[in-house]
Design an enzyme around this catalytic site. Structure first.
Site, mmCIF file in Angstrom:
data_model
loop_
_atom_site.group_PDB
_atom_site.id
_atom_site.type_symbol
_atom_site.label_atom_id
_atom_site.label_comp_id
_atom_site.label_asym_id
_atom_site.label_seq_id
_atom_site.Cartn_x
_atom_site.Cartn_y
_atom_site.Cartn_z
ATOM 1 N N TRP A 20 -50.857 41.310 -66.226
ATOM 2 C CA TRP A 20 -50.109 40.575 -67.233
ATOM 3 C C TRP A 20 -49.411 39.397 -66.559
ATOM 4 O O TRP A 20 -49.336 39.308 -65.339
ATOM 5 C CB TRP A 20 -49.110 41.472 -67.951
ATOM 6 C CG TRP A 20 -48.182 42.222 -67.039
ATOM 7 C CD1 TRP A 20 -47.130 41.729 -66.323
ATOM 8 C CD2 TRP A 20 -48.232 43.621 -66.734
ATOM 9 N NE1 TRP A 20 -46.521 42.717 -65.592
ATOM 10 C CE2 TRP A 20 -47.176 43.901 -65.833
ATOM 11 C CE3 TRP A 20 -49.051 44.675 -67.147
ATOM 12 C CZ2 TRP A 20 -46.928 45.177 -65.335
ATOM 13 C CZ3 TRP A 20 -48.810 45.949 -66.653
ATOM 14 C CH2 TRP A 20 -47.752 46.186 -65.756
ATOM 15 N N CYS A 80 -51.276 38.492 -54.865
ATOM 16 C CA CYS A 80 -50.770 39.080 -56.107
ATOM 17 C C CYS A 80 -49.447 39.788 -55.863
ATOM 18 O O CYS A 80 -49.364 40.683 -55.015
ATOM 19 C CB CYS A 80 -51.789 40.054 -56.690
ATOM 20 S SG CYS A 80 -51.231 40.851 -58.203
ATOM 21 N N GLU A 133 -45.613 31.820 -63.931
ATOM 22 C CA GLU A 133 -46.998 31.347 -63.898
ATOM 23 C C GLU A 133 -47.241 30.349 -65.024
ATOM 24 O O GLU A 133 -47.981 29.375 -64.872
ATOM 25 C CB GLU A 133 -47.968 32.525 -64.022
ATOM 26 C CG GLU A 133 -47.938 33.501 -62.863
ATOM 27 C CD GLU A 133 -48.886 34.655 -63.086
ATOM 28 O OE1 GLU A 133 -50.085 34.517 -62.741
ATOM 29 O OE2 GLU A 133 -48.454 35.690 -63.610
ATOM 30 N N ARG A 146 -48.704 44.256 -57.619
ATOM 31 C CA ARG A 146 -49.610 45.334 -57.216
ATOM 32 C C ARG A 146 -49.014 46.737 -57.285
ATOM 33 O O ARG A 146 -49.689 47.709 -56.944
ATOM 34 C CB ARG A 146 -50.099 45.076 -55.783
ATOM 35 C CG ARG A 146 -51.105 43.971 -55.682
ATOM 36 C CD ARG A 146 -51.465 43.694 -54.234
ATOM 37 N NE ARG A 146 -50.603 42.698 -53.627
ATOM 38 C CZ ARG A 146 -50.550 42.465 -52.325
ATOM 39 N NH1 ARG A 146 -51.265 43.195 -51.494
ATOM 40 N NH2 ARG A 146 -49.741 41.522 -51.861
#
Length: 361
Positions: free
Chosen positions: A234, A61, A239, A64
């Site tokens: 979000w 991720c 992506e 973070r």
């Protein structure tokens, strides 16, 4: 249950939360619970901290920096599939926030000896159906062909055969057959995609939902597995624009965008894919921003990640990161995260994948 895992977590919790008091009494309590029941229960404070640190430890991720802001919805008392479905819908409504997306996790019942917790078969709470046609083409999201077939086999009647049919949730709990739960439209905020410079883009009929809520992973804290713990942040624009809508095994729309742009697609050397990809990503960021829906671009998120990395290093903590996931799939070398290496180690608490053990149907 390994008492050592519980102790390691508790020492981490008390070490980072000095206001929690002395660790000794809590260690004795947890050891007693494990000896008697084969497991133990987290306090509300331990659960909240553990869920947030699991996000902090998520090596794949990039977002973070705001791990401390994760809102934790404690629904560990929920075991049955119907109530899991209802709270998943509530999760989506609350996390969406009319477009102001808030990082949220809902934690359902833990695995206990002889009594596994509930599970959701869907990879995310919101997924679009994929219909495989006899000629080999696919309507919708090719990634979800299997889940779509399963939902239809279980009696799903909401399939319209469009590119953006929201799949129902398939929830397992106890020894009962899986529950098929339709996600109501008011819980699914979607953004129709347009382009700031090309009016024809709206005619492509592309859209995407606002909240990426992961539901197919287990939250592990101190040896306890919460197999049903949907969580969301979000979206970062790439992506959607560089993966979901562009990947050949997903929506594969680059060729269509290139054709409308009038690009020369006769050779890869014309870089038509690159041009089409940029325009697709511009449309995603433009559309979400115009709709007032939270989204980040890959340049901003890359800088935020390095800020997070620096904070973790100053705190004396290791920040695990998987380079292949942290580096964006668009214009990678123009982002600061591209130009360095990272340590990719497994830390606990964590979000992990466990094989799905199918129950009777």
């Amino acid at each position: 249950m390994d008492p050592g895992e519980a102790e390691r977590f508790l020492r981490l919790f008390y070490g980072e939360n000095p206001g929690a008091g002395a660790i000794g009494p809590r260690l004795r309590e947890v050891r007693g619970q494990i000896a008697r029941y084969g497991t133990y229960s987290h306090t509300a404070a331990e659960l909240e901290y553990g869920a947030r640190v699991a996000w902090r430890n998520s090596s794949r991720c990039i977002g973070r920096l705001y791990w401390r802001s994760l809102r934790v919805r404690d629904h560990r008392f929920v075991h049955d599939a119907e109530r899991v479905a209802a709270e998943c819908v509530n999760h989506l409504r609350e996390a969406t926030g009319a477009g102001r997306v808030r990082p949220t996790i809902t934690v359902f019942a833990q695995d206990r000896p002889g009594r596994p917790g509930p599970r959701i078969r869907n990879e995310q709470l919101i997924r679009y159906a994929g219909y495989a046609l006899p000629d080999g083409t696919v309507i919708g999201d090719a990634r979800n062909i299997g889940l779509t077939a399963e939902a239809l086999r279980l009696g799903w009647t909401g399939a319209r055969g469009t590119h953006f049919d929201v799949l129902p949730l398939v929830i397992e709990a106890g020894e009962r057959p899986p529950l098929l739960a339709v996600v109501p439209p008011d819980a699914v905020l979607e953004v129709p995609l347009t382009h700031p410079a090309h009016d024809w883009f709206a005619d492509l009929g592309l859209r995407w939902h606002a909240v990426p809520a992961i539901s197919g992973m287990c939250l592990e804290i101190g040896g306890i597995c919460y197999p049903c713990a949907p969580f969301n942040g979000w979206y970062m624009g790439t992506e959607i624009g560089a993966r979901n809508l562009a990947d050949r095994d997903r929506y594969d729309r680059l060729g269509e965008v290139a054709a409308h742009l009038g690009l020369d697609t006769s050779s890869d050397r014309t870089l038509w894919k690159d041009q089409a990809l940029v325009e697709l990503n511009i449309a995603v960021l433009h559309s979400f921003t115009a709709a007032g829906v939270t989204i980040s671009d890959h340049h901003t998120e890359s800088r935020r990640f390095l800020a997070h990395l620096e904070k973790e290093e100053r705190s004396g903590r290791l920040c695990p990161a998987d380079w292949s996931w942290i580096v964006p799939p668009l214009s990678a070398s123009t982002t600061p995260v591209f130009h360095r290496y990272y340590e990719d180690v497994s830390l606990s608490p964590a979000f992990v994948h466990h094989p799905l053990k199918t129950r009777p149907e």
